[in-house]
Design a protein around this motif. Structure first.
Motif, PDB file in Angstrom:
ATOM      1  N   HIS A   1       0.034 -12.548   4.054  1.00 25.05           N
ATOM      2  CA  HIS A   1      -0.697 -11.369   3.572  1.00 25.05           C
ATOM      3  C   HIS A   1      -0.679 -10.269   4.630  1.00 25.05           C
ATOM      4  CE1 HIS A   1      -4.011  -8.938   1.962  1.00 25.05           C
ATOM      5  NE2 HIS A   1      -4.639  -9.099   3.116  1.00 25.05           N
ATOM      6  N   HIS A   2      -1.046 -10.614   5.850  1.00 22.80           N
ATOM      7  CA  HIS A   2      -1.114  -9.612   6.919  1.00 22.80           C
ATOM      8  C   HIS A   2       0.277  -9.128   7.323  1.00 22.80           C
ATOM      9  CE1 HIS A   2      -5.404  -9.670   7.491  1.00 22.80           C
ATOM     10  NE2 HIS A   2      -5.405 -10.989   7.536  1.00 22.80           N
ATOM     11  N   ALA A   3       1.250 -10.012   7.308  1.00 23.56           N
ATOM     12  CA  ALA A   3       2.621  -9.597   7.627  1.00 23.56           C
ATOM     13  C   ALA A   3       3.145  -8.618   6.581  1.00 23.56           C
ATOM     14  CB  ALA A   3       3.531 -10.816   7.710  1.00 23.56           C
ATOM     15  N   SER A   4       2.811  -8.879   5.332  1.00 27.11           N
ATOM     16  CA  SER A   4       3.240  -7.982   4.264  1.00 27.11           C
ATOM     17  C   SER A   4       2.576  -6.619   4.399  1.00 27.11           C
ATOM     18  CB  SER A   4       2.915  -8.598   2.902  1.00 27.11           C
ATOM     19  OG  SER A   4       3.331  -7.747   1.854  1.00 27.11           O
ATOM     20  N   LEU A   5       1.294  -6.596   4.708  1.00 26.30           N
ATOM     21  CA  LEU A   5       0.603  -5.316   4.912  1.00 26.30           C
ATOM     22  C   LEU A   5       1.236  -4.543   6.058  1.00 26.30           C
ATOM     23  CD1 LEU A   5      -3.140  -6.384   4.518  1.00 26.30           C
ATOM     24  CD2 LEU A   5      -1.731  -5.157   2.851  1.00 26.30           C
ATOM     25  N   ALA A   6       1.563  -5.248   7.144  1.00 24.83           N
ATOM     26  CA  ALA A   6       2.207  -4.593   8.285  1.00 24.83           C
ATOM     27  C   ALA A   6       3.558  -4.018   7.889  1.00 24.83           C
ATOM     28  CB  ALA A   6       2.352  -5.574   9.440  1.00 24.83           C
ATOM     29  N   SER A   7       4.303  -4.763   7.107  1.00 29.32           N
ATOM     30  CA  SER A   7       5.610  -4.300   6.656  1.00 29.32           C
ATOM     31  C   SER A   7       5.479  -3.073   5.757  1.00 29.32           C
ATOM     32  CB  SER A   7       6.314  -5.429   5.904  1.00 29.32           C
ATOM     33  OG  SER A   7       7.566  -5.008   5.408  1.00 29.32           O
ATOM     34  N   MET A   8       4.488  -3.082   4.867  1.00 26.56           N
ATOM     35  CA  MET A   8       4.317  -1.958   3.943  1.00 26.56           C
ATOM     36  C   MET A   8       3.868  -0.681   4.637  1.00 26.56           C
ATOM     37  SD  MET A   8       2.885  -3.551   0.359  1.00 26.56           S
ATOM     38  CE  MET A   8       1.663  -4.678   1.033  1.00 26.56           C
ATOM     39  N   ARG A   9       3.311  -0.799   5.832  1.00 32.27           N
ATOM     40  CA  ARG A   9       2.907   0.404   6.568  1.00 32.27           C
ATOM     41  C   ARG A   9       4.107   1.289   6.916  1.00 32.27           C
ATOM     42  NH1 ARG A   9      -1.111  -3.235   8.661  1.00 32.27           N
ATOM     43  NH2 ARG A   9      -3.189  -2.439   8.154  1.00 32.27           N
ATOM     44  N   LEU A  10       5.304   0.751   6.825  1.00 31.76           N
ATOM     45  CA  LEU A  10       6.498   1.546   7.058  1.00 31.76           C
ATOM     46  C   LEU A  10       6.749   2.534   5.926  1.00 31.76           C
ATOM     47  CD1 LEU A  10       8.898  -1.284   8.284  1.00 31.76           C
ATOM     48  CD2 LEU A  10       7.763   0.442   9.707  1.00 31.76           C
ATOM     49  N   VAL A  11       6.228   2.246   4.748  1.00 33.04           N
ATOM     50  CA  VAL A  11       6.522   3.086   3.576  1.00 33.04           C
ATOM     51  C   VAL A  11       5.271   3.552   2.843  1.00 33.04           C
ATOM     52  CG1 VAL A  11       8.790   2.044   3.217  1.00 33.04           C
ATOM     53  CG2 VAL A  11       6.798   1.071   2.056  1.00 33.04           C
ATOM     54  N   ALA A  12       4.092   3.101   3.274  1.00 34.17           N
ATOM     55  CA  ALA A  12       2.870   3.400   2.532  1.00 34.17           C
ATOM     56  C   ALA A  12       1.679   3.541   3.482  1.00 34.17           C
ATOM     57  CB  ALA A  12       2.586   2.294   1.512  1.00 34.17           C
ATOM     58  N   THR A  13       0.615   4.140   2.977  1.00 34.89           N
ATOM     59  CA  THR A  13      -0.671   4.147   3.675  1.00 34.89           C
ATOM     60  C   THR A  13      -1.417   2.884   3.286  1.00 34.89           C
ATOM     61  OG1 THR A  13      -0.810   6.559   3.670  1.00 34.89           O
ATOM     62  CG2 THR A  13      -2.870   5.343   3.939  1.00 34.89           C
ATOM     63  N   VAL A  14      -1.812   2.097   4.256  1.00 37.53           N
ATOM     64  CA  VAL A  14      -2.557   0.867   3.986  1.00 37.53           C
ATOM     65  C   VAL A  14      -3.993   1.075   4.435  1.00 37.53           C
ATOM     66  CG1 VAL A  14      -2.755  -1.608   4.454  1.00 37.53           C
ATOM     67  CG2 VAL A  14      -0.489  -0.550   4.248  1.00 37.53           C
ATOM     68  N   THR A  15      -4.913   0.943   3.493  1.00 41.46           N
ATOM     69  CA  THR A  15      -6.326   1.162   3.772  1.00 41.46           C
ATOM     70  C   THR A  15      -7.128   0.158   2.945  1.00 41.46           C
ATOM     71  OG1 THR A  15      -8.086   2.838   3.791  1.00 41.46           O
ATOM     72  CG2 THR A  15      -6.497   2.974   1.997  1.00 41.46           C
ATOM     73  N   ASP A  16      -8.427   0.380   2.803  1.00 42.49           N
ATOM     74  CA  ASP A  16      -9.225  -0.478   1.927  1.00 42.49           C
ATOM     75  C   ASP A  16      -9.580   0.301   0.667  1.00 42.49           C
ATOM     76  OD1 ASP A  16     -11.129   1.311   2.870  1.00 42.49           O
ATOM     77  OD2 ASP A  16     -12.232  -0.184   4.026  1.00 42.49           O
ATOM     78  N   VAL A  17     -10.304  -0.332  -0.244  1.00 33.82           N
ATOM     79  CA  VAL A  17     -10.658   0.320  -1.500  1.00 33.82           C
ATOM     80  C   VAL A  17     -11.449   1.595  -1.253  1.00 33.82           C
ATOM     81  CG1 VAL A  17     -12.090   0.097  -3.568  1.00 33.82           C
ATOM     82  CG2 VAL A  17     -10.523  -1.740  -2.944  1.00 33.82           C
ATOM     83  N   ALA A  18     -12.387   1.543  -0.333  1.00 32.86           N
ATOM     84  CA  ALA A  18     -13.195   2.736  -0.046  1.00 32.86           C
ATOM     85  C   ALA A  18     -12.309   3.884   0.427  1.00 32.86           C
ATOM     86  CB  ALA A  18     -14.256   2.419   1.007  1.00 32.86           C
ATOM     87  N   GLY A  19     -11.342   3.580   1.301  1.00 34.11           N
ATOM     88  CA  GLY A  19     -10.447   4.611   1.785  1.00 34.11           C
ATOM     89  C   GLY A  19      -9.565   5.169   0.697  1.00 34.11           C
ATOM     90  N   ALA A  20      -9.087   4.285  -0.179  1.00 33.99           N
ATOM     91  CA  ALA A  20      -8.235   4.736  -1.278  1.00 33.99           C
ATOM     92  C   ALA A  20      -9.001   5.636  -2.236  1.00 33.99           C
ATOM     93  CB  ALA A  20      -7.675   3.526  -2.021  1.00 33.99           C
ATOM     94  N   LEU A  21     -10.241   5.291  -2.516  1.00 39.14           N
ATOM     95  CA  LEU A  21     -11.039   6.095  -3.443  1.00 39.14           C
ATOM     96  C   LEU A  21     -11.512   7.402  -2.818  1.00 39.14           C
ATOM     97  CD1 LEU A  21     -13.221   3.319  -5.101  1.00 39.14           C
ATOM     98  CD2 LEU A  21     -11.273   4.532  -6.116  1.00 39.14           C
ATOM     99  N   ALA A  22     -11.561   7.453  -1.484  1.00 46.18           N
ATOM    100  CA  ALA A  22     -12.024   8.672  -0.812  1.00 46.18           C
ATOM    101  C   ALA A  22     -11.008   9.789  -0.923  1.00 46.18           C
ATOM    102  CB  ALA A  22     -12.317   8.386   0.655  1.00 46.18           C
ATOM    103  N   SER A  23      -9.753   9.450  -1.174  1.00 51.48           N
ATOM    104  CA  SER A  23      -8.715  10.466  -1.307  1.00 51.48           C
ATOM    105  C   SER A  23      -8.913  11.253  -2.589  1.00 51.48           C
ATOM    106  CB  SER A  23      -7.332   9.813  -1.319  1.00 51.48           C
ATOM    107  OG  SER A  23      -6.348  10.751  -1.654  1.00 51.48           O
ATOM    108  N   ASP A  24      -8.622  12.547  -2.527  1.00 55.14           N
ATOM    109  CA  ASP A  24      -8.762  13.385  -3.728  1.00 55.14           C
ATOM    110  C   ASP A  24      -7.470  13.468  -4.507  1.00 55.14           C
ATOM    111  OD1 ASP A  24      -7.188  15.006  -2.190  1.00 55.14           O
ATOM    112  OD2 ASP A  24      -8.593  16.668  -2.052  1.00 55.14           O
TER     113      ASP A  24
END
Length: 203
Positions: free
Chosen positions: A176-199
């Motif tokens: 799980h954590h390795a996949s999140l680290a890998s996805m940071r190369l192409v995406a913003t990785v945050t939590d639900v609160a951070g994702a919902l805070a975006s407009d």
């Protein structure tokens, strides 16, 4: 011009994947306390999207009862067939009640696929274009399979991608954590609160 709303991709929140009696429970054993935490986080993501009137695309995996449409060359899918999981028309393929799409909601859509990426064999790309979605928030199970595969394809298709990490899980915490680290190369990785805070605005 006003920025287009992001679309939420909710992947594989199904009974066979998340319910205590499910046949797969990818990364979520029946007695695993993180199971409840994941479901709660996913619930917050869906509730926040509904409050913001953001489109929600619920993606499920489901096969014919005889598994004639299952790609046998893919071990992860072959295992689903061996377990008798996610047969279309059966309880296991249905969405977990707490995370199910709202009936008759104009902002919610359901897509079904039989591969790894949510784009494979579905009208997901066309639907995102119709919605004018230039950014997607992705969450689901499992992190290192459907989530990462969908995230990478979305990025390749020109979409800005945010991953809501606390609404994702994998069979192995390290995976799980390795996949999140890998996805940071192409995406913003945050939590639900951070994702919902975006407009929804992107550069």
């Amino acid at each position: 011009m006003a920025a287009a709303s992001p679309a939420v991709l909710a992947l594989h929140y199904q009974n066979d994947v998340l319910h205590r009696d499910g046949r797969i429970r990818v990364g979520l054993a029946a007695d695993d306390p993180s199971r409840g935490q994941l479901i709660a986080a996913a619930g917050r993501l869906l509730a926040g999207a509904r409050q913001n009137r953001w489109p929600i695309l619920h993606v499920r995996i489901a096969f014919r009862p005889d598994y004639a449409d299952l790609a046998q060359h893919l071990p992860i899918l072959r295992r689903a067939g061996e377990l008798g999981a996610v047969r279309d028309g059966e309880w296991g393929a249905e969405f977990l009640e707490a995370l199910a799409p709202l009936r008759d909601s104009p902002i919610e859509h359901v897509l079904t696929h039989t591969r790894i990426s949510a784009f494979a064999g579905t009208p997901l790309d066309q639907l995102l274009q119709l919605l004018n979605a230039r950014r997607v928030i992705v969450a689901g199970v499992a992190t290192h399979s459907v989530v990462e595969s969908t995230v990478r394809e979305a990025a390749d298709r020109g979409l800005a991608v945010t991953v809501a990490a606390d609404a994702c899980a994998a069979a192995d915490t390290a995976a799980h954590h390795a996949s999140l680290a890998s996805m940071r190369l192409v995406a913003t990785v945050t939590d639900v609160a951070g994702a919902l805070a975006s407009d929804g605005d992107i550069a």
